[in-house]
Design an enzyme around this catalytic site. Structure first.
Site, PDB file in Angstrom:
ATOM      1  N   ASN A 108      -8.915  -2.767  10.848  1.00 54.13           N
ATOM      2  CA  ASN A 108      -8.015  -3.325   9.822  1.00 54.13           C
ATOM      3  C   ASN A 108      -7.274  -2.160   9.167  1.00 54.13           C
ATOM      4  O   ASN A 108      -7.877  -1.136   8.860  1.00 54.13           O
ATOM      5  CB  ASN A 108      -8.835  -4.101   8.797  1.00 54.13           C
ATOM      6  CG  ASN A 108      -9.855  -5.014   9.455  1.00 54.13           C
ATOM      7  OD1 ASN A 108     -10.694  -4.547  10.217  1.00 54.13           O
ATOM      8  ND2 ASN A 108      -9.771  -6.270   9.208  1.00 54.13           N
ATOM      9  N   HIS A 162      -1.810  -8.088  11.055  1.00 53.75           N
ATOM     10  CA  HIS A 162      -1.716  -6.627  11.031  1.00 53.75           C
ATOM     11  C   HIS A 162      -0.440  -6.111  11.705  1.00 53.75           C
ATOM     12  O   HIS A 162      -0.523  -5.398  12.704  1.00 53.75           O
ATOM     13  CB  HIS A 162      -2.919  -6.004  11.749  1.00 53.75           C
ATOM     14  CG  HIS A 162      -4.242  -6.337  11.138  1.00 53.75           C
ATOM     15  ND1 HIS A 162      -5.436  -6.125  11.795  1.00 53.75           N
ATOM     16  CD2 HIS A 162      -4.567  -6.842   9.933  1.00 53.75           C
ATOM     17  CE1 HIS A 162      -6.445  -6.499  11.017  1.00 53.75           C
ATOM     18  NE2 HIS A 162      -5.943  -6.954   9.880  1.00 53.75           N
ATOM     19  N   TYR A 206       0.814  -1.232   0.000  1.00 52.92           N
ATOM     20  CA  TYR A 206       0.000   0.000   0.000  1.00 52.92           C
ATOM     21  C   TYR A 206       0.845   1.279   0.000  1.00 52.92           C
ATOM     22  O   TYR A 206       0.698   2.140  -0.872  1.00 52.92           O
ATOM     23  CB  TYR A 206      -0.962  -0.012   1.193  1.00 52.92           C
ATOM     24  CG  TYR A 206      -2.009  -1.073   1.013  1.00 52.92           C
ATOM     25  CD1 TYR A 206      -3.168  -0.816   0.299  1.00 52.92           C
ATOM     26  CD2 TYR A 206      -1.810  -2.370   1.504  1.00 52.92           C
ATOM     27  CE1 TYR A 206      -4.115  -1.811   0.091  1.00 52.92           C
ATOM     28  CE2 TYR A 206      -2.747  -3.363   1.291  1.00 52.92           C
ATOM     29  CZ  TYR A 206      -3.893  -3.076   0.578  1.00 52.92           C
ATOM     30  OH  TYR A 206      -4.818  -4.065   0.348  1.00 52.92           O
ATOM     31  N   GLY A 207       1.740   1.384   1.004  1.00 58.25           N
ATOM     32  CA  GLY A 207       2.528   2.612   1.105  1.00 58.25           C
ATOM     33  C   GLY A 207       3.416   2.805  -0.113  1.00 58.25           C
ATOM     34  O   GLY A 207       3.544   3.921  -0.645  1.00 58.25           O
ATOM     35  N   ASN A 228      -5.123 -10.346   1.264  1.00 60.53           N
ATOM     36  CA  ASN A 228      -5.933  -9.935   2.415  1.00 60.53           C
ATOM     37  C   ASN A 228      -7.436 -10.042   2.153  1.00 60.53           C
ATOM     38  O   ASN A 228      -7.877 -10.339   1.045  1.00 60.53           O
ATOM     39  CB  ASN A 228      -5.517  -8.554   2.944  1.00 60.53           C
ATOM     40  CG  ASN A 228      -5.802  -7.415   2.001  1.00 60.53           C
ATOM     41  OD1 ASN A 228      -6.761  -7.465   1.253  1.00 60.53           O
ATOM     42  ND2 ASN A 228      -4.979  -6.387   2.055  1.00 60.53           N
ATOM     43  N   GLU A 243     -13.963  -8.508  13.568  1.00 59.01           N
ATOM     44  CA  GLU A 243     -14.403  -8.848  12.216  1.00 59.01           C
ATOM     45  C   GLU A 243     -15.098 -10.206  12.260  1.00 59.01           C
ATOM     46  O   GLU A 243     -14.578 -11.150  12.862  1.00 59.01           O
ATOM     47  CB  GLU A 243     -13.147  -8.876  11.339  1.00 59.01           C
ATOM     48  CG  GLU A 243     -13.248  -9.652  10.071  1.00 59.01           C
ATOM     49  CD  GLU A 243     -11.865  -9.842   9.415  1.00 59.01           C
ATOM     50  OE1 GLU A 243     -10.947  -9.019   9.639  1.00 59.01           O
ATOM     51  OE2 GLU A 243     -11.710 -10.837   8.689  1.00 59.01           O
TER      52      GLU A 243
END
Ligand code: FAE
Length: 541
Positions: free
Chosen positions: A514, A476, A50-51, A149, A391
């Site tokens: 999350n 996570h 993501y980053g 994920n 979740e």
């Protein structure tokens, strides 16, 4: 919201398909023409989660030639069975990162070792990084964690976000960067009417009923899986993925993973090149202030076929909490970057993760058919005495099993520290089982309450050793190079000008939900600042 595919996305997707079709490890709009791998890039990004994906897109858009190094492979080429990813129920070598046997989170069923399978070593898509008393699951490949994920795209509570990251202006995040991240990631929500009617979410409705019996609130959570596609899967009009048990070893359809979103757009700028099967190992600074990254290029057997030295003016670390922390820790401890902060390696946490399963009564069937994409959570975070966000997780076995499964996110203040081990040249995590017990105790309070009100019990057969709570792994990992500690308030690494942390390593161990939406939005915020203010200092040399 269906994300709009721009011309950039389409160009990028074309580049990914070409690279996949030709079996190339270098992906870019000019892939086919580049004879030699360049040994200098104005900007170098490590990792493609993501980053990293945010960094690559924003650098490329700013006209800065950028190289991305990703240790995993490109997941775009069908295997001999015609699919990119292997079936969850019959995992093959594509499932896990250089293993001889799969290591799924739920190890057993009815105490039987029926889940894991022997496989041959290969750069598979899911890795379980084992430390002494904690294991960390991570994704490997172009797209990082987005490939494996559950797609749950949750924006954290504003009050908790502000508490965790006090240096960050919440107004800017909630008005600008969270909405931007959700839009770019293609976040959408399940149609409530379909949810209420479909067999595929019966398991969620049962858990909701049991939570309500205990006076607990449930909420819908958004996801990046295309719910339009899912409904077509259910109607038999589209190939099945979420409805075929696919998730931790990759989704063959429907998932808006980063290679479809940020990374496709980044490649589409024409300024970004992704080098796969490149594992960054070392970072050093040159006298002129530029950096050199040493990277091993591996083949599909894991053998190093080439060691490259790539120089850059600016270095963006997006190798995830574990990868980024290890690179900086090693650089500090080996003397390559001696001025790095003492805080590198500290402030790590599991986001309070703990998994548990409950056994339901015979009449409370959860259904043989379960979608792998979670869309609902028990939200008791506002309970100051015991905040938990759980979740409601699927357990798609294709059989009725009466199990309700949960991934609880608890508020665990315990933090781990990484130490550099010169003997193995790797980072060791100091985290004890006792530190996980804080998460277990908190989750237990919530689920004891649910069990009490519904006259149900825990399952003992799922996590090994008759355990009712899985306290030895996390999905996570957060922290290790915390914002405002190892870096400044925008991810600039202290003691290494021109190096930036852009991933989950910035978040101090907990975010209450999350984490990928937060990681993405924070990276967007930091990149906006860095490109606006640091650009001139480095130009595009
Ligand atoms: P990440 O996505 O891990 O990307 C790091 C990348 O860097 C990977 O591709 C690595 O292969 C690569 N890399 C590492 N070291 C090196 C190196 N030395 N050289 C080159 N490349 C390297 O980082 N989060 C949610 O928000 N919702 C969910 O539903 C959810 N479900 C999950 C389910 C599973 C099974 C797992 C494993 C995770 C889940 N997560 C979920 C967590 C989420 O995927 C994770 O927080 C993010 O992927 C972290 O993003 P980063 O950018 O930090």
């Amino acid at each position: 919201m269906t994300p709009k595919l721009t011309r950039r996305h389409l160009l990028g997707l074309g580049a990914l398909h070409t690279a996949a079709a030709l079996g190339l490890t270098r992906i870019g709009l000019t892939t086919a023409h580049a004879a030699h791998a360049p040994d200098h890039a104005p900007a170098l990004v490590i990792g493609s989660g993501y980053g990293a994906a945010v960094a690559a897109l924003r650098l490329g858009e700013a006209g800065i030639r950028t190289t991305v190094l990703e240790m995993g492979r490109l997941w775009d080429t069908p295997g001999p069975d015609g699919t990119v990813f292997c079936p969850t129920g019959a995992p093959d070598r594509r499932s896990m990162w250089f293993r001889t046997r799969t290591e799924a989170p739920l190890a057993t069923f009815l105490w039987l070792d029926v889940v894991n399978k022997d496989i041959s070593p290969y750069p598979g898509v899911l890795d379980r990084v084992r430390f002494a008393e904690m294991s960390v699951y991570v994704g490997r490949g172009v797209g990082g964690g987005s490939l494996v994920n559950g797609g749950m795209a949750v924006t954290p509570r504003r009050d908790y976000f502000t508490e965790v990251l006090p240096q960050v202006d919440p107004a800017e995040m909630y008005d600008t960067y969270f909405p931007l991240a959700r839009r770019m990631l293609g976040v959408n929500t399940v149609d409530p009417a379909w949810f209420e009617a479909t067999e595929w979410y019966r398991f969620s409705r049962i858990s909701r009923k049991h939570a309500a019996n205990a006076g607990l609130k449930t909420v819908f959570v958004p996801n990046v899986y295309d719910f339009g596609h899912m409904q077509r899967e259910a109607a038999g009009q589209a190939p099945r993925s979420a409805l075929a048990g696919e998730v931790i070893y990759g989704n063959n359809h429907g998932k808006r993973s980063l290679d479809r979103t940020y990374l496709a757009a980044a490649l589409g700028t024409g300024n970004v090149t992704i080098e796969t099967l490149h594992r960054a190992r070392a970072v050093r600074r040159q006298p002129d202030g530029s950096y050199v990254v040493t990277a091993d290029r591996i083949d599909l057997t894991g053998r190093t076929v080439e060691t490259r030295e790539i120089s850059c003016s600016r270095l963006f670390l997006g190798a995830g909490s574990l990868g980024t922390t290890e690179l900086l820790l090693r650089a500090r401890e080996t003397g390559a970057l001696p001025d790095l902060s003492e805080r590198v390696g500290t402030g790590w946490g599991t986001n309070g993760n703990v998994m548990t399963g409950r056994a339901n009564h015979m009449w409370d069937t959860v259904g043989a058919n379960q979608s792998t994409m979670p869309v609902m959570g028990i939200d008791d975070w506002s309970n100051a005495a015991n905040p938990v966000f759980a979740e409601i997780a699927p357990l798609p076995t294709g059989l009725e099993h009466w199990i309700s499964l949960y991934l609880a996110i608890t508020r665990n203040p315990e933090r781990g520290t990484f130490r550099y081990d010169p003997a193995t040249d790797s980072a060791r995590l100091d985290w004890t089982r006792a530190q996980s017990q804080v998460s277990v105790a908190s989750a237990k309070k919530l689920f004891d309450r649910i069990n009490l009100k519904n006259a149900t019990i825990y399952r003992y057969d799922l996590f090994g050793g008759n355990k009712t709570f899985a306290d030895d792994f996390t999905y996570h990992p957060l922290g290790g190079c915390v914002l405002g500690q190892a870096t400044d308030a925008y991810g600039r690494v202290r003691g290494a000008p021109g190096v930036y942390v852009t991933d989950g390593a910035l978040i101090p161990g907990s975010i209450g939900v999350n984490p990928f939406v937060t990681i993405t939005a924070l990276a967007e915020r930091n990149m906006a600042r860095v490109l606006a203010t640091d650009h001139a200092a480095y130009a595009t040399r």
